[in-house]
Design a protein around this motif. Structure first.
Motif, PDB file in Angstrom:
ATOM      1  N   GLY A   1      76.998 -75.615  97.626  1.00 57.98           N
ATOM      2  CA  GLY A   1      75.910 -75.545  96.627  1.00 57.98           C
ATOM      3  C   GLY A   1      75.382 -74.223  96.558  1.00 57.98           C
ATOM      4  O   GLY A   1      74.061 -73.906  96.659  1.00 57.98           O
ATOM      5  N   TRP A   2      76.172 -73.169  96.015  1.00 55.91           N
ATOM      6  CA  TRP A   2      75.713 -71.999  95.962  1.00 55.91           C
ATOM      7  C   TRP A   2      76.513 -71.156  94.727  1.00 55.91           C
ATOM      8  O   TRP A   2      77.317 -71.928  94.123  1.00 55.91           O
ATOM      9  N   LYS A   3      75.861 -70.122  94.466  1.00 60.50           N
ATOM     10  CA  LYS A   3      76.409 -69.306  93.245  1.00 60.50           C
ATOM     11  C   LYS A   3      75.938 -67.892  93.336  1.00 60.50           C
ATOM     12  O   LYS A   3      74.945 -67.447  93.782  1.00 60.50           O
ATOM     13  N   ALA A   4      77.137 -67.082  92.795  1.00 65.45           N
ATOM     14  CA  ALA A   4      76.726 -65.716  92.808  1.00 65.45           C
ATOM     15  C   ALA A   4      76.959 -64.938  91.652  1.00 65.45           C
ATOM     16  O   ALA A   4      77.953 -65.172  91.040  1.00 65.45           O
ATOM     17  N   ARG A   5      76.017 -64.307  91.112  1.00 69.34           N
ATOM     18  CA  ARG A   5      76.014 -63.601  89.577  1.00 69.34           C
ATOM     19  C   ARG A   5      76.275 -62.139  89.935  1.00 69.34           C
ATOM     20  O   ARG A   5      75.654 -61.545  90.627  1.00 69.34           O
ATOM     21  N   ILE A   6      77.262 -61.655  89.383  1.00 66.33           N
ATOM     22  CA  ILE A   6      77.293 -60.162  89.293  1.00 66.33           C
ATOM     23  C   ILE A   6      76.756 -59.468  88.121  1.00 66.33           C
ATOM     24  O   ILE A   6      77.370 -59.729  87.083  1.00 66.33           O
ATOM     25  N   ILE A   7      75.798 -58.661  88.140  1.00 68.10           N
ATOM     26  CA  ILE A   7      74.988 -58.014  87.258  1.00 68.10           C
ATOM     27  C   ILE A   7      75.602 -56.563  87.001  1.00 68.10           C
ATOM     28  O   ILE A   7      75.463 -55.785  87.798  1.00 68.10           O
ATOM     29  N   GLU A   8      76.285 -56.343  85.913  1.00 69.52           N
ATOM     30  CA  GLU A   8      76.863 -55.090  85.334  1.00 69.52           C
ATOM     31  C   GLU A   8      75.947 -54.301  84.420  1.00 69.52           C
ATOM     32  O   GLU A   8      75.848 -53.154  84.439  1.00 69.52           O
TER      33      GLU A   8
ATOM     34  N   ASN B   1      63.321 -52.133  96.630  1.00 72.08           N
ATOM     35  CA  ASN B   1      64.172 -51.028  96.255  1.00 72.08           C
ATOM     36  C   ASN B   1      64.087 -49.816  95.867  1.00 72.08           C
ATOM     37  O   ASN B   1      64.861 -49.171  95.262  1.00 72.08           O
ATOM     38  N   GLU B   2      62.501 -49.509  96.078  1.00 70.68           N
ATOM     39  CA  GLU B   2      62.305 -48.333  95.425  1.00 70.68           C
ATOM     40  C   GLU B   2      62.701 -47.128  96.213  1.00 70.68           C
ATOM     41  O   GLU B   2      62.895 -47.207  97.364  1.00 70.68           O
ATOM     42  N   GLY B   3      63.008 -46.070  95.345  1.00 69.74           N
ATOM     43  CA  GLY B   3      63.894 -44.924  96.075  1.00 69.74           C
ATOM     44  C   GLY B   3      65.255 -44.846  96.074  1.00 69.74           C
ATOM     45  O   GLY B   3      65.844 -43.792  96.327  1.00 69.74           O
ATOM     46  N   PHE B   4      65.762 -46.115  95.783  1.00 75.09           N
ATOM     47  CA  PHE B   4      67.383 -46.079  96.003  1.00 75.09           C
ATOM     48  C   PHE B   4      67.895 -47.247  95.109  1.00 75.09           C
ATOM     49  O   PHE B   4      68.990 -46.964  94.709  1.00 75.09           O
ATOM     50  N   GLY B   5      67.179 -47.986  94.381  1.00 73.63           N
ATOM     51  CA  GLY B   5      67.699 -49.119  93.707  1.00 73.63           C
ATOM     52  C   GLY B   5      68.405 -48.287  92.336  1.00 73.63           C
ATOM     53  O   GLY B   5      69.445 -49.111  91.650  1.00 73.63           O
ATOM     54  N   GLN B   6      67.997 -47.383  91.995  1.00 73.32           N
ATOM     55  CA  GLN B   6      68.633 -46.570  90.676  1.00 73.32           C
ATOM     56  C   GLN B   6      69.910 -46.305  91.069  1.00 73.32           C
ATOM     57  O   GLN B   6      70.905 -45.880  89.995  1.00 73.32           O
ATOM     58  N   GLU B   7      70.547 -46.248  92.333  1.00 75.14           N
ATOM     59  CA  GLU B   7      71.880 -45.834  92.480  1.00 75.14           C
ATOM     60  C   GLU B   7      72.870 -46.762  92.567  1.00 75.14           C
ATOM     61  O   GLU B   7      74.042 -46.594  92.755  1.00 75.14           O
ATOM     62  N   PHE B   8      72.300 -48.190  92.438  1.00 69.53           N
ATOM     63  CA  PHE B   8      73.325 -49.275  92.541  1.00 69.53           C
ATOM     64  C   PHE B   8      74.104 -49.448  91.210  1.00 69.53           C
ATOM     65  O   PHE B   8      73.732 -48.969  90.035  1.00 69.53           O
ATOM     66  N   ASP B   9      75.493 -49.429  91.491  1.00 67.05           N
ATOM     67  CA  ASP B   9      76.378 -49.460  90.163  1.00 67.05           C
ATOM     68  C   ASP B   9      76.236 -51.076  89.880  1.00 67.05           C
ATOM     69  O   ASP B   9      76.287 -51.281  88.735  1.00 67.05           O
ATOM     70  N   LYS B  10      76.076 -51.976  90.605  1.00 63.98           N
ATOM     71  CA  LYS B  10      76.103 -53.388  90.267  1.00 63.98           C
ATOM     72  C   LYS B  10      75.212 -54.230  91.166  1.00 63.98           C
ATOM     73  O   LYS B  10      74.739 -53.730  92.259  1.00 63.98           O
ATOM     74  N   LEU B  11      74.700 -55.052  90.705  1.00 68.68           N
ATOM     75  CA  LEU B  11      73.952 -56.206  91.586  1.00 68.68           C
ATOM     76  C   LEU B  11      74.475 -57.416  91.867  1.00 68.68           C
ATOM     77  O   LEU B  11      74.939 -58.078  90.550  1.00 68.68           O
ATOM     78  N   ILE B  12      74.261 -58.134  92.784  1.00 71.23           N
ATOM     79  CA  ILE B  12      74.833 -59.520  93.102  1.00 71.23           C
ATOM     80  C   ILE B  12      73.407 -60.152  93.294  1.00 71.23           C
ATOM     81  O   ILE B  12      72.736 -59.904  94.115  1.00 71.23           O
ATOM     82  N   PHE B  13      73.429 -61.433  92.537  1.00 71.73           N
ATOM     83  CA  PHE B  13      72.353 -62.171  92.796  1.00 71.73           C
ATOM     84  C   PHE B  13      72.795 -63.650  93.277  1.00 71.73           C
ATOM     85  O   PHE B  13      73.431 -64.386  92.796  1.00 71.73           O
TER      86      PHE B  13
END
Length: 327
Positions: free
Chosen positions: A198-205, A220-232
């Motif tokens: 009962g789960w789901k993973a979203r890839i945010i590009e 995520n302050e100070g490093f979140g801007q370096e993410f190429d993608k985000l999984i939720f």
């Protein structure tokens, strides 16, 4: 449906709802009784959690690519206050977490000095809580060179687990989306209650969506801007029994999120888990941005990207001794 069976069904539904309400209320009361608030704690275990929480925020800041001298003054203040209360309560300063906190403070002072910033006020606080002359150890940061994908996949289980690190520095080049998909497909082998998955993973590009989501995440302050993608990662409460599985979505969802982290490591993708414990307003924004079904509950954000070239710096994240109870 006969009258008798209809009445029985209504009774069952009523009893189920009543059981859920009682379970929720009982947990809420227990949570209020035992969870910590601020830096005041009721026992040594709670002090351990509070002190670990604050010194780890210092470790993370020390590992940032763009180090900001003097960062985290409020966190340092909360950490030293908790340590002072801990000492006044009469607990031992020889514990692993207390020594790790000392080590993190020492690295904080030394790194700020290397940037020409003195921390006399902090050093005075350290003296006041009787930490001067104590030998710190265990906390702070570590340097490592990421293994190649081939080398990671040749590791034994123990070495594989010990080799994974949460990253807060990422290379400025795009990830192969195919590798990310492979990792999520591998994580599908996570055990779940009666195999319900009962789960789901979203890839945010999309970068705008990614940025908007991170504005609603605490940490995520100070490093979140370096993410190429985000999984939720979310879990779906439609998959669980109303009578006795009130928290099963979070259990299964958490196991799935950990499997994703390990699978990302297996495919040589740098990652960092980020809390999805959101305020009411933040959750409302996230639900709107992602058009989440009402049955989905947030489990975890995971920032991902490629490893930077060369040596990486990350929080040491000292581990507490395993608490094993044999009955």
């Amino acid at each position: 449906m006969g009258l008798l069976s209809g009445i029985q069904k209504i009774k069952r539904n009523f009893n189920s709802r009543r059981a859920v309400n009682k379970g929720t209320q009982a947990y809420a009361a227990r949570y209020k009784e035992y969870s910590f608030f601020g830096t005041q704690c009721r026992d040594e275990r709670q002090y351990e959690a509070v002190i670990t929480r604050w010194y780890h925020t210092i470790e993370k800041g020390l590992a940032y690519e763009n180090f900001r001298p003097g960062f985290g003054k409020n966190n340092i203040s909360s950490l030293t206050a908790a340590m002072e209360h801990y000492i006044k309560a009469g607990y031992s300063t020889d514990t692993f977490f207390f020594q790790a906190a000392l080590s993190a403070i020492e690295q904080y002072i030394q790194k700020n000095r290397s940037y020409g910033l003195e921390t006399l006020e902090l050093e005075e606080k350290v003296d006041k809580v009787k930490l001067a002359g104590t030998k710190p150890g265990g906390g702070g940061t570590i340097s490592f060179i990421p293994l190649t994908e081939e080398n990671v996949q040749q590791l034994g289980y123990k070495e594989f687990v010990q080799n994974r690190h949460s990253m807060r520095r990422f290379a400025d080049r795009p990830l192969d989306i195919g590798q990310v998909k492979k990792a999520i497909e591998l994580a599908q082998y996570t055990p779940s209650a009666c195999n319900r998955q009962g789960w789901k993973a979203r890839i945010i590009e999309d970068k705008v969506l990614l940025e908007n989501l991170l504005e609603n995440q605490n940490g995520n302050e100070g490093f979140g801007q370096e993410f190429d993608k985000l999984i939720f990662v979310t879990a779906d409460i439609r998959c669980f029994n109303q009578e006795r599985e009130l928290f099963q979505a979070y259990i299964d969802g958490g196991m799935y999120a950990q499997s994703i982290l390990n699978a990302l490591h297996y495919y040589h993708i740098a990652s960092v888990p980020l809390s999805a414990s959101l305020t009411e307003a933040q959750e409302k924004n996230v639900r709107r941005l992602l058009d989440l079904h009402r049955a989905e509950v947030p489990i975890m954000f995971i920032g991902i990207g490629n490893y930077p070239d060369g040596t990486c710096l990350t929080a040491k994240s000292e581990r507490r001794p395993a608490e094993i109870i044999i009955l």
